[in-house]
Design a protein around this motif. Structure first.
Motif, short mmCIF file in Angstrom:
data_model
loop_
_atom_site.label_atom_id
_atom_site.label_comp_id
_atom_site.label_asym_id
_atom_site.label_seq_id
_atom_site.Cartn_x
_atom_site.Cartn_y
_atom_site.Cartn_z
N ALA A 38 0.85 -1.20 0.00
CA ALA A 38 0.00 0.00 0.00
C ALA A 38 0.89 1.25 0.00
O ALA A 38 0.57 2.25 -0.67
CB ALA A 38 -0.92 -0.01 1.22
N ARG A 41 2.23 1.95 -3.45
CA ARG A 41 1.20 2.55 -4.31
C ARG A 41 1.06 4.05 -4.00
O ARG A 41 0.98 4.88 -4.90
CB ARG A 41 -0.13 1.84 -4.10
N GLY A 42 1.07 4.36 -2.72
CA GLY A 42 0.98 5.77 -2.33
C GLY A 42 2.16 6.56 -2.88
O GLY A 42 1.98 7.67 -3.41
N ASN A 79 -4.93 2.69 11.43
CA ASN A 79 -4.49 1.36 10.99
C ASN A 79 -2.96 1.27 11.08
O ASN A 79 -2.30 2.20 11.56
CB ASN A 79 -5.03 1.04 9.59
N GLY A 80 -2.42 0.15 10.59
CA GLY A 80 -0.99 -0.10 10.76
C GLY A 80 -0.09 0.85 10.00
O GLY A 80 0.99 1.20 10.48
N LEU A 105 -8.48 -2.40 11.84
CA LEU A 105 -7.56 -2.98 10.87
C LEU A 105 -8.26 -3.66 9.72
O LEU A 105 -9.32 -4.27 9.89
CB LEU A 105 -6.64 -4.00 11.57
N PHE A 106 -7.64 -3.58 8.57
CA PHE A 106 -8.12 -4.31 7.39
C PHE A 106 -7.71 -5.78 7.51
O PHE A 106 -8.50 -6.67 7.32
CB PHE A 106 -7.52 -3.68 6.13
N HIS A 107 -6.45 -6.02 7.83
CA HIS A 107 -5.92 -7.38 7.98
C HIS A 107 -5.99 -7.73 9.47
O HIS A 107 -5.14 -7.31 10.25
CB HIS A 107 -4.49 -7.45 7.47
N ARG A 112 -1.53 -6.93 16.44
CA ARG A 112 -1.22 -5.61 15.89
C ARG A 112 -2.09 -4.52 16.51
O ARG A 112 -1.65 -3.40 16.71
CB ARG A 112 -1.40 -5.61 14.36
N LEU A 162 -6.00 6.49 4.80
CA LEU A 162 -5.59 5.27 4.06
C LEU A 162 -6.57 4.13 4.26
O LEU A 162 -6.21 3.02 4.65
CB LEU A 162 -4.20 4.80 4.54
N ASP A 182 -5.98 10.25 1.20
CA ASP A 182 -5.65 9.22 0.22
C ASP A 182 -4.98 9.87 -0.98
O ASP A 182 -5.56 10.78 -1.59
CB ASP A 182 -6.93 8.48 -0.20
N LEU A 183 -3.79 9.40 -1.32
CA LEU A 183 -3.06 9.98 -2.44
C LEU A 183 -3.67 9.62 -3.80
O LEU A 183 -3.32 10.23 -4.81
CB LEU A 183 -1.60 9.52 -2.40
N ASP A 199 -3.35 13.96 -0.51
CA ASP A 199 -2.02 14.41 -0.12
C ASP A 199 -1.39 13.28 0.68
O ASP A 199 -2.07 12.37 1.15
CB ASP A 199 -2.13 15.68 0.75
N ASN A 200 -0.07 13.37 0.85
CA ASN A 200 0.61 12.38 1.68
C ASN A 200 0.26 12.60 3.14
O ASN A 200 0.32 13.73 3.65
CB ASN A 200 2.13 12.49 1.49
N LEU A 201 -0.07 11.51 3.81
CA LEU A 201 -0.41 11.58 5.24
C LEU A 201 0.67 12.34 6.02
O LEU A 201 0.37 13.17 6.88
CB LEU A 201 -0.53 10.15 5.78
O1 PTJ Z 1 -3.14 -2.06 8.96
P1 PTJ Z 1 -4.27 -2.59 8.15
O2 PTJ Z 1 -4.42 -4.09 8.26
O3 PTJ Z 1 -5.57 -1.91 8.44
O4 PTJ Z 1 -3.95 -2.30 6.59
C1 PTJ Z 1 -3.74 -0.97 6.15
C2 PTJ Z 1 -3.62 -0.94 4.61
C3 PTJ Z 1 -3.24 0.50 4.21
C4 PTJ Z 1 -2.54 -1.91 4.17
C5 PTJ Z 1 -4.99 -1.36 4.01
O5 PTJ Z 1 -6.00 -0.51 4.47
C6 PTJ Z 1 -4.94 -1.36 2.52
O6 PTJ Z 1 -4.64 -2.36 1.87
O7 PTJ Z 1 -5.24 -0.20 1.96
P2 PTJ Z 1 -5.35 0.01 0.37
O8 PTJ Z 1 -6.66 -0.55 -0.12
O9 PTJ Z 1 -4.09 -0.43 -0.31
O10 PTJ Z 1 -5.47 1.57 0.28
C7 PTJ Z 1 -4.47 2.39 0.74
C8 PTJ Z 1 -4.63 3.73 0.01
O11 PTJ Z 1 -3.81 4.66 0.68
C9 PTJ Z 1 -4.16 3.69 -1.46
O12 PTJ Z 1 -5.07 4.42 -2.26
C10 PTJ Z 1 -2.81 4.41 -1.43
O13 PTJ Z 1 -2.56 5.14 -2.62
C11 PTJ Z 1 -3.00 5.35 -0.26
N1 PTJ Z 1 -1.75 5.70 0.44
C12 PTJ Z 1 -0.68 4.91 0.67
N2 PTJ Z 1 0.26 5.56 1.37
C13 PTJ Z 1 -0.24 6.81 1.60
C14 PTJ Z 1 -1.52 6.89 1.01
N3 PTJ Z 1 -2.28 8.00 1.07
C15 PTJ Z 1 -1.78 9.06 1.76
N4 PTJ Z 1 -0.55 9.04 2.35
C16 PTJ Z 1 0.24 7.95 2.30
N5 PTJ Z 1 1.45 7.96 2.89
#
Ligand code: PTJ
Length: 246
Positions: A38, A41-42, A79-80, A105-107, A112, A162, A182-183, A199-201
């Motif tokens: 994740a 991707r950000g 979340n994490g 948490l998603f996972h 955690r 996120l 969310d970026l 924007d970036n968190l």
């Molecule tokens: O800790 P958990 O189990 O709750 O899991 C957390 C994650 C982030 C892994 C889970 O919620 C997940 O898989 O999220 P997604 O569906 O991948 O979505 C994350 C979103 O956050 C994506 O659209 C990324 O582009 C965005 N993103 C990633 N890093 C940043 C961000 N947005 C803002 N700032 C960041 N630093």
């Protein structure tokens, strides 16, 4: 590479330092391995946005600060990834707005949940709520439906950085005002939230804290989230500058 080995002169120092934080989060048991994906991707979206806070994000920050300050029962869902990247700023935002911090948490991982709670407490949070199997929000089947009875269950405004699209939509369907960071302006989360800060968190949280600390945060309402997302998409689609981002 431990953080101390990162040369501050490296042109991508900040980006590398942020990676170190997310890796340290995994090592500490706060962040999931999926969180690394994740994060990548950000990073890609941030690169396309020029790694800066655009005016559409600054306006969303003002709208978010005003919504959090006006809320009767604001909650910040952690979340994490958010914890590893910005635990001190999340705690500062909770102080500035009177919001509660709740882990979700998603996972699924009880270990955690506890590691995140401990990290937030170390950063000065007065208390951290965990999901309780006694209370659930509707419109979602996943484990993430479980919430704390005095936290998200009661909340009128929820800030979910996120976040995953299903849960964001479920929070909206439960009548919460939802703020996300969310970026990716095309994500389901970005598009279903009421206020999306593209924007970036790590960059926008200090600005959000400062805005929330204002005696009377400026409220740019009525807030048009889809218009702000369209601006963000335009920023990504603009012709790339001739030189690489440092
Ligand atoms: O800790 P958990 O189990 O709750 O899991 C957390 C994650 C982030 C892994 C889970 O919620 C997940 O898989 O999220 P997604 O569906 O991948 O979505 C994350 C979103 O956050 C994506 O659209 C990324 O582009 C965005 N993103 C990633 N890093 C940043 C961000 N947005 C803002 N700032 C960041 N630093």
């Amino acid at each position: 590479m431990p953080p101390s080995d990162l040369p501050t002169s490296h042109p991508r120092y900040l980006s590398l330092l942020t990676r170190e934080r997310i890796v340290a989060g995994v090592e500490r048991g706060v962040t999931s391995l999926h969180g690394l994906i994740a994060h990548g991707r950000g990073e890609a979206f941030d690169y396309l946005l020029g790694e800066r806070t655009h005016p559409f994000a600054a306006r969303a920050i003002s709208a978010a600060a005003a919504a959090l300050r006006a809320a009767r029962h604001p909650v910040i869902s952690v979340n994490g990834n958010a914890c590893a990247l910005a635990a001190p700023d999340l705690v500062a935002l909770a102080h500035a707005t009177g919001a509660k911090l709740e882990v979700n948490l998603f996972h699924t991982s009880p270990a955690r949940e506890l590691a995140i709670r401990d990290m937030l407490l170390e950063c000065g949070a007065p208390s951290v709520l965990l999901p309780s199997k006694t209370h659930a929000i509707a419109h979602i089947d996943h484990n993430r439906k479980w919430v704390h009875p005095e936290g998200i269950f009661l909340a009128d405004v929820v800030c979910v950085p996120l976040e995953d699209g299903d849960r964001c939509q479920a929070l909206v369907d439960n009548g919460k005002v939802v703020i996300t960071i969310d970026l990716n302006p095309l994500s389901r989360t970005a598009r279903s939230a009421h206020i999306t800060i593209v924007d970036n968190l790590t960059r926008c949280l200090p600005l959000l804290v400062a805005a929330a600390r204002q005696p009377d945060p400026t409220d740019p309402s009525p807030w048009n989230n889809l218009a702000a997302l369209a601006e963000a998409e335009q920023a990504i689609r603009r012709p790339l500058p001739p030189n690489p981002i440092p």
